[in-house]
Design a protein around this motif. Structure first.
Motif, PDB file in Angstrom:
ATOM      1  N   PRO A  42       0.838  -1.189   0.000  1.00 15.29           N
ATOM      2  CA  PRO A  42       0.000   0.000   0.000  1.00 15.29           C
ATOM      3  C   PRO A  42       0.880   1.250   0.000  1.00 15.29           C
ATOM      4  O   PRO A  42       1.877   1.305   0.716  1.00 15.29           O
ATOM      5  N   GLY A  43       0.515   2.218  -0.811  1.00 17.39           N
ATOM      6  CA  GLY A  43       1.315   3.439  -0.846  1.00 17.39           C
ATOM      7  C   GLY A  43       0.899   4.345  -1.977  1.00 17.39           C
ATOM      8  O   GLY A  43      -0.036   4.055  -2.723  1.00 17.39           O
ATOM      9  N   GLY A  44       1.601   5.445  -2.093  1.00 17.60           N
ATOM     10  CA  GLY A  44       1.318   6.426  -3.134  1.00 17.60           C
ATOM     11  C   GLY A  44       2.191   7.647  -2.963  1.00 17.60           C
ATOM     12  O   GLY A  44       3.226   7.597  -2.295  1.00 17.60           O
ATOM     13  N   HIS A  45       1.751   8.758  -3.538  1.00 16.90           N
ATOM     14  CA  HIS A  45       2.518   9.996  -3.491  1.00 16.90           C
ATOM     15  C   HIS A  45       2.206  10.795  -2.231  1.00 16.90           C
ATOM     16  O   HIS A  45       1.091  10.763  -1.745  1.00 16.90           O
ATOM     17  N   VAL A  46       3.187  11.545  -1.773  1.00 19.52           N
ATOM     18  CA  VAL A  46       2.979  12.490  -0.682  1.00 19.52           C
ATOM     19  C   VAL A  46       2.349  13.735  -1.275  1.00 19.52           C
ATOM     20  O   VAL A  46       2.808  14.245  -2.304  1.00 19.52           O
ATOM     21  N   GLY A  47       1.282  14.214  -0.649  1.00 21.67           N
ATOM     22  CA  GLY A  47       0.608  15.413  -1.121  1.00 21.67           C
ATOM     23  C   GLY A  47       1.295  16.684  -0.619  1.00 21.67           C
ATOM     24  O   GLY A  47       1.972  16.675   0.410  1.00 21.67           O
ATOM     25  N   ARG A  48       1.108  17.760  -1.354  1.00 21.71           N
ATOM     26  CA  ARG A  48       1.665  19.055  -0.950  1.00 21.71           C
ATOM     27  C   ARG A  48       1.125  19.421   0.437  1.00 21.71           C
ATOM     28  O   ARG A  48      -0.063  19.314   0.694  1.00 21.71           O
ATOM     29  N   GLY A  49       2.013  19.815   1.333  1.00 24.91           N
ATOM     30  CA  GLY A  49       1.631  20.194   2.687  1.00 24.91           C
ATOM     31  C   GLY A  49       1.477  19.023   3.641  1.00 24.91           C
ATOM     32  O   GLY A  49       1.117  19.211   4.807  1.00 24.91           O
ATOM     33  N   GLU A  50       1.744  17.822   3.169  1.00 25.92           N
ATOM     34  CA  GLU A  50       1.583  16.610   3.967  1.00 25.92           C
ATOM     35  C   GLU A  50       2.961  16.111   4.401  1.00 25.92           C
ATOM     36  O   GLU A  50       3.917  16.184   3.639  1.00 25.92           O
ATOM     37  N   THR A  51       3.072  15.593   5.626  1.00 22.44           N
ATOM     38  CA  THR A  51       4.332  14.976   6.034  1.00 22.44           C
ATOM     39  C   THR A  51       4.431  13.589   5.404  1.00 22.44           C
ATOM     40  O   THR A  51       3.423  13.026   4.960  1.00 22.44           O
ATOM     41  N   PHE A  52       5.629  13.028   5.387  1.00 20.35           N
ATOM     42  CA  PHE A  52       5.808  11.674   4.852  1.00 20.35           C
ATOM     43  C   PHE A  52       4.933  10.684   5.621  1.00 20.35           C
ATOM     44  O   PHE A  52       4.265   9.847   5.030  1.00 20.35           O
ATOM     45  N   ALA A  53       4.953  10.784   6.950  1.00 20.26           N
ATOM     46  CA  ALA A  53       4.164   9.862   7.773  1.00 20.26           C
ATOM     47  C   ALA A  53       2.667  10.052   7.533  1.00 20.26           C
ATOM     48  O   ALA A  53       1.928   9.075   7.426  1.00 20.26           O
ATOM     49  N   ASP A  54       2.219  11.309   7.436  1.00 23.55           N
ATOM     50  CA  ASP A  54       0.799  11.550   7.173  1.00 23.55           C
ATOM     51  C   ASP A  54       0.381  10.946   5.837  1.00 23.55           C
ATOM     52  O   ASP A  54      -0.694  10.358   5.723  1.00 23.55           O
ATOM     53  N   GLY A  55       1.216  11.080   4.815  1.00 27.08           N
ATOM     54  CA  GLY A  55       0.918  10.491   3.510  1.00 27.08           C
ATOM     55  C   GLY A  55       0.834   8.979   3.593  1.00 27.08           C
ATOM     56  O   GLY A  55      -0.063   8.359   3.014  1.00 27.08           O
ATOM     57  N   ALA A  56       1.765   8.374   4.323  1.00 25.17           N
ATOM     58  CA  ALA A  56       1.757   6.914   4.474  1.00 25.17           C
ATOM     59  C   ALA A  56       0.500   6.443   5.198  1.00 25.17           C
ATOM     60  O   ALA A  56      -0.147   5.478   4.778  1.00 25.17           O
ATOM     61  N   LEU A  57       0.127   7.141   6.264  1.00 25.49           N
ATOM     62  CA  LEU A  57      -1.072   6.769   7.025  1.00 25.49           C
ATOM     63  C   LEU A  57      -2.330   6.932   6.180  1.00 25.49           C
ATOM     64  O   LEU A  57      -3.232   6.089   6.220  1.00 25.49           O
ATOM     65  N   ARG A  58      -2.406   8.007   5.396  1.00 30.64           N
ATOM     66  CA  ARG A  58      -3.554   8.240   4.513  1.00 30.64           C
ATOM     67  C   ARG A  58      -3.657   7.129   3.470  1.00 30.64           C
ATOM     68  O   ARG A  58      -4.733   6.571   3.226  1.00 30.64           O
ATOM     69  N   GLU A  59      -2.531   6.781   2.848  1.00 26.46           N
ATOM     70  CA  GLU A  59      -2.538   5.769   1.788  1.00 26.46           C
ATOM     71  C   GLU A  59      -2.929   4.393   2.311  1.00 26.46           C
ATOM     72  O   GLU A  59      -3.716   3.692   1.686  1.00 26.46           O
ATOM     73  N   VAL A  60      -2.380   3.978   3.445  1.00 26.93           N
ATOM     74  CA  VAL A  60      -2.699   2.636   3.948  1.00 26.93           C
ATOM     75  C   VAL A  60      -4.168   2.560   4.365  1.00 26.93           C
ATOM     76  O   VAL A  60      -4.828   1.538   4.165  1.00 26.93           O
TER      77      VAL A  60
END
Length: 148
Positions: A42-60
Motif C-alpha cells: 500500500p502506498g502512493g505519493h505524498v501530497g503538498r503540505g503533507e508529512t511523509f508519515a501523514d501520507g503513508a497513514l492516509r494511503e494505507v
C-alpha cells in the motif's frame, strides 16, 4: 566545473504491514498505473503540505482500510529510484506490526487482490521497484538505489 541542476522528484511512501510470521501485505494494482497488474505494498505519493508519515497513514487507510497509530509507524527504508520513463523518485518505506481493522481492498480502482508475501522472496509478479524495496527491507538495509 558548472553546478549540477537541482534534482526535483516525486516522493512515494509505502507501508509494509508486517505480520508475526514475517509476511508483508501486497496489493495487486489494476489498470492505469505504472504497476498495472503487479503486486506492491500500500502506498502512493505524498501530497503538498503533507508529512511523509501523514501520507503513508492516509494511503494505507485508503488502499487497504486499516488504521495505523502514528506511534506504531516506523521508518524502514529510503530508495532513490528511476522509473521506466527516466523520472527520478524517492521512496520512503515505513513498517508496522500493529493496525486496527482487517486489511481489505479499500479502493477497487487501485486494488484487485491482497497477498501476504515473504519480503525476502517477493512474488515474480511483484512490481520491480517494490520487489527491490522488499528485498532491502528483509536484509535490514536502510538506504538503496534502484534503476539508476
Amino acid at each position: 566545473m558548472s553546478p549540477l541542476p537541482q534534482l526535483r522528484c516525486v516522493i512515494d511512501v509505502m507501508v509494509l504491514l508486517h505480520r508475526d510470521d514475517g509476511r508483508v501485505l501486497l496489493l495487486r494494482r489494476p489498470g492505469g498505473s505504472l504497476t498495472e497488474g503487479l503486486l506492491a505494498p500500500p502506498g502512493g505519493h505524498v501530497g503538498r503540505g503533507e508529512t511523509f508519515a501523514d501520507g503513508a497513514l492516509r494511503e494505507v487507510r485508503a488502499e487497504v482500510g486499516v488504521a495505523v497509530d502514528p506511534l506504531d509507524l516506523e521508518f524502514c527504508h529510503l530508495v532513490h529510484h528511476r522509473d521506466p520513463h527516466g523520472e527520478d523518485r524517492v521512496g520512503i518505506a515505513f513498517t508496522t506490526q500493529r493496525w486496527s481493522g482487517e486489511p481489505r481492498g479499500g479502493e477497487p480502482r487501485k486494488c484487485s487482490a491482497l497477498v501476504w508475501a515473504d519480503p525476502a522472496r517477493p512474488p515474480a509478479d511483484c512490481a520491480p521497484y517494490s520487489a527491490a524495496v522488499l528485498r532491502q527491507f528483509a536484509r535490514g538495509a536502510l538506504i538503496s538505489t534502484d534503476g539508476l
